[in-house]
Scaffold this active site. Structure first.
Site, short mmCIF file in Angstrom:
data_model
loop_
_atom_site.label_atom_id
_atom_site.label_comp_id
_atom_site.label_asym_id
_atom_site.label_seq_id
_atom_site.Cartn_x
_atom_site.Cartn_y
_atom_site.Cartn_z
N ASP A 129 0.86 -1.19 0.00
CA ASP A 129 0.00 0.00 0.00
C ASP A 129 0.89 1.24 0.00
O ASP A 129 1.60 1.49 0.97
CB ASP A 129 -0.92 0.00 1.23
CG ASP A 129 -2.06 1.00 1.11
OD1 ASP A 129 -1.91 1.99 0.36
OD2 ASP A 129 -3.10 0.80 1.77
N ARG A 131 -0.28 4.41 -0.64
CA ARG A 131 -1.10 5.61 -0.60
C ARG A 131 -0.66 6.59 0.49
O ARG A 131 -0.10 6.18 1.50
CB ARG A 131 -2.57 5.24 -0.41
CG ARG A 131 -3.16 4.50 -1.60
CD ARG A 131 -4.58 4.03 -1.32
NE ARG A 131 -4.61 2.98 -0.29
CZ ARG A 131 -5.72 2.40 0.11
NH1 ARG A 131 -6.90 2.76 -0.38
NH2 ARG A 131 -5.68 1.44 1.02
#
Length: 199
Positions: A129, A131
């Protein structure tokens, strides 16, 4: 607002199936990435605002893919804001948990061969991830949002926002979009990414 990081460029009226929103366009000056926020009602009155921070998912949001629950989550968030008559949906252009569209397609191909969503990213040498939810802080500041009631199942998102000074007064579960194609994906999100999907 720290205009050196996120710049508000323009805004417009956006009529949708879920009511009329004000759509705001922002640019992250560090990456030149564009983001948007959909706003309904007065969100700068000091009261906690119903909000979702949604990461772009072309396949789910626009192409109605059943491999994930993203499109259903976006629709449910818009419906929730419409029902309340007030809220903010921050739409961050972080496709594929930040790995981009082409890498997401590569990861999907590996998933078709039996890997789960976490294993596929790692097999490609990519982060699970990538983000950056802290971008929302600057968008909230521009909009005058002081605290939020957050529509999310993601504990990492909650912690990141709290770490950067966003007051979350309530977490509202968003359990929608389950179907036979994405059961494994949802289980992986719960088991490996610790999303709050299981009672």
């Amino acid at each position: 607002m720290n205009s050196n990081i996120i710049q508000h460029i323009t805004s417009c009226r956006l009529p949708t199936e879920y009511g009329i929103f004000q759509m705001h366009g922002f640019v992250d000056t560090r990456s030149n990435q564009e983001h948007t926020a959909l706003v309904m009602g007065d969100v700068a009155d000091g009261n906690a605002v119903l909000s979702r921070i949604h990461s772009e998912c072309l396949t789910g949001d626009a192409l109605f893919s059943q491999k994930c629950d993203c499109g259903a989550q976006l629709q449910a968030a818009m419906q929730a804001v419409q029902a309340e008559g007030r809220g903010v949906i921050v739409y961050l252009r972080q496709e594929g948990r930040g790995i981009g569209l082409i890498n997401k397609i590569r990861a999907y191909a590996l998933q078709d061969q039996g890997l789960d969503t976490v294993e596929a990213n790692l097999a490609l040498g990519l982060p699970v991830d990538a983000r950056d939810f802290s971008i929302a802080k600057y968008i909230y500041e521009h909009l005058g949002v002081q605290s939020v009631r957050l529509l999310t199942n993601n504990p990492e998102k909650i912690q990141t926002l709290r770490d950067c000074g966003i007051e979350i007064v309530e977490r509202i579960p968003l359990k929608v979009g389950e179907n036979p194609e994405n059961i494994g994906y949802l289980n992986t999100k719960a088991d490996k990414l610790h999303h709050l999907l299981k009672d």
